[in-house]
Design an enzyme around this catalytic site. Structure first.
Site, PDB file in Angstrom:
ATOM      1  N   CYS A  54      62.225 -51.912  -8.722  1.00 49.33           N
ATOM      2  CA  CYS A  54      61.817 -50.607  -9.286  1.00 49.33           C
ATOM      3  C   CYS A  54      62.720 -50.481 -10.658  1.00 49.33           C
ATOM      4  CB  CYS A  54      62.499 -49.417  -8.354  1.00 49.33           C
ATOM      5  SG  CYS A  54      61.762 -47.756  -9.016  1.00 49.33           S
ATOM      6  N   GLU A  84      62.554 -52.871   0.194  1.00 55.22           N
ATOM      7  CA  GLU A  84      63.567 -52.755   1.128  1.00 55.22           C
ATOM      8  C   GLU A  84      63.324 -51.758   2.392  1.00 55.22           C
ATOM      9  OE1 GLU A  84      65.085 -50.286  -2.121  1.00 55.22           O
ATOM     10  OE2 GLU A  84      63.778 -51.925  -1.971  1.00 55.22           O
ATOM     11  N   HIS A  94      59.603 -50.549  -3.800  1.00 53.93           N
ATOM     12  CA  HIS A  94      60.875 -50.830  -3.030  1.00 53.93           C
ATOM     13  C   HIS A  94      60.569 -51.584  -1.580  1.00 53.93           C
ATOM     14  CE1 HIS A  94      63.484 -48.031  -4.960  1.00 53.93           C
ATOM     15  NE2 HIS A  94      62.693 -47.194  -5.222  1.00 53.93           N
TER      16      HIS A  94
END
Length: 517
Positions: free
Chosen positions: A88, A178, A176
């Protein structure tokens, strides 16, 4: 300070640019068996060279790269020859630093988005579907990649959703990876960690135990360590680990302030003193605490009294001891991150023992300061600690003092103890004890009319609070099955004196907090 020597482990470091998901990146890498740390974006290239990581991840963040006060990095980091993944804001910063173009997006993307992988040779998307769902959260986007990069994925509102420079091993994803909402996020991070960085999964809890035991012994030598036991997971794990390392050189103080859960003091003593042989000084201070709390109903005043009195009791006992050189605490990595990074929005007050007199000069030992909560539990299990101690429910420092709303009396404490035990028993029977993040009962101080048998009652209401959360910053109420709630309600009303009504708190955080006080 006895902290872990991590030089033997392959490492991937995460540079912090302020994203709410920073800890998740670190956790995901650790879940692969690779050690990871979250470090300040202000770290220099020279400092990174000393750490010798296998890879670097730039986190997301709330800034625009064009903001006057936007977070920057040492440009020499790009010359280290270490693989870099930008997530990002991290991808936008890499683009900005290396000569690409970042612009405000025509249509901001927040939430789920579909991307198309346009390069079937892209290492980050190896063996993954060409179409996949990801989690976006950005107002700017990369309009033009830097020299040497190519676009490897796009979305409807983001022409460059991922980019790659295979020669320098620099990669970027606008989404993202994660978070669990990204369909193949774990696989993408795995490709970076193992295929790009060629890191080895040599981070294991058994190795950590051996390393910590050796380091504690070297640090402490033949001197003594003092530990304040709360009965919670963190301090208990520290106690067992230190006991394994230095045995009777460890002295523990356990203050029973009368605000613990049912059977908790006995369980702590039976397990830690009985099974593991910890040297524990137990201080029975129930009367002392309850007398100080008599007539007090304001929550912050209760917290202050409990905190101050705990410190005073601990200090009184510590002053009696001779030859103590070290103070051990159960500080976790989340505490270190929340209080020690440049981008942290809030400072967390640790629940560890504080306020010690200035003339008590201790060196600090924090063996768990590189571990997350789940890793601390894993460590406890590896040390042979019983499941009911390792998986104990989170418990606030003031104990049941803030689960009795208003003035605290022994009768009210007994209602909360008995009802809370029933709740925990039924949640465990239903197999939900590992699924629900936190659950407990609270006594709101409300009385209402009821009918029991042929008689009218005017008794207390007990509230049930159960929430799910990742980090405690936000939480949603748990959807406990109705039949389980019914069993809990029936048991509490029938088995706990002076209770005739049960309510279930279905408020999220925010606007509510997890605890009622």
């Amino acid at each position: 300070m006895a902290n872990a020597d991590l030089s033997n482990f392959d490492k991937i470091i995460v540079l912090d640019f302020g994203s709410q998901y920073n800890q998740l990146i670190t956790r995901r890498i650790r879940e692969f068996g690779i050690y990871s740390e979250l470090l300040s974006h202000k770290i220099t290239a020279e400092e990174i060279k000393k750490i010798n990581p296998k890879g670097i991840i730039f986190s997301g963040g709330p800034n625009s790269v064009y903001d006057k006060d936007a977070f920057r990095i040492d440009p020499e980091i790009y010359k280290l020859g270490i693989p870099i993944l930008g997530i990002c804001y991290g991808m936008q910063l890499m683009t900005y630093n290396l000569g690409g173009r970042v612009e405000p997006a025509d249509n901001r993307e927040y939430g789920h988005a579909d991307i198309d992988v346009t390069d079937d040779q892209a290492v980050m998307f190896k063996e993954l579907p060409a179409k996949q769902t990801v989690w976006m959260s950005h107002g700017d986007l990369v309009r033009e990649v830097p020299e040497g990069f190519k676009t490897v994925a796009t979305s409807a509102n983001c022409p460059i959703a991922s980019m790659a420079d295979d020669a320098r091993k620099f990669y970027g994803v606008q989404f993202h990876a994660e978070v669990r909402n990204t369909q193949y996020g774990n696989e993408i991070l795995r490709h970076f960690a193992f295929d790009v960085c060629e890191a080895k999964a040599n981070w294991s809890m058994n190795d950590f135990i051996d390393m910590q035991v050796q380091q504690i012994r070297e640090t402490v030598g033949d001197r003594k360590v003092l530990l304040g036991l709360s009965g919670g997971v963190d301090s208990s794990v520290v106690g067992v680990l230190l006991n394994k390392a230095i045995g009777d050189q460890l002295v523990c103080i356990f203050v029973d302030h009368g605000l613990l859960r049912k059977g908790e003091a006995k369980q702590v003593m039976d397990s830690l003193e009985g099974k593991f042989g910890l040297n524990i000084i137990k201080v029975d201070a129930q009367d002392r605490f309850l007398s100080k709390l008599a007539g007090v109903s304001e929550p912050e005043q209760k917290r202050k009294i409990i905190g101050n009195e705990f410190i005073q009791v601990f200090n009184d006992e510590a002053q009696k001891l001779k030859g103590i050189d070290f103070l051990a605490q159960g500080t976790l990595y989340t505490d270190v991150i929340e209080s020690g990074t440049d981008t942290a929005q809030t400072i967390k007050s640790h629940h560890n023992v504080g306020g010690l007199p200035e003339d008590m000069h201790f060196e600090l030992i924090e063996p768990l300061r590189t571990l997350f909560k789940d890793e601390a539990r894993d460590l406890g299990e590896k040390l042979g600690m019983p499941e009911d101690l390792v998986w104990r429910q989170p418990f606030p420092g003031p104990g049941l003092g803030i689960r009795v709303i208003g003035e605290i009396t022994e009768d009210k404490l007994q209602i909360v103890r008995d009802s809370d035990l029933i709740l925990r028993e039924e949640i465990k029977k239903a197999g939900l004890d590992r699924d629900i993040w936190q659950y407990f009962t609270v006594l709101p101080g409300i009385r209402s009319v009821g009918v029991m048998g042929d008689g009218r009652t005017y008794d207390y209401t007990v509230g049930i609070r159960a929430v799910n959360s990742i980090d405690g910053m936000t939480a949603d109420f748990a959807r406990i099955p109705w039949d389980v709630l019914q069993k809990i309600s029936v048991r509490i009303v029938n088995e706990v004196d002076h209770v005739n009504r049960i309510v279930y708190d279905i408020t999220s955080k925010p606007p509510a907090t997890v605890e009622w006080e």
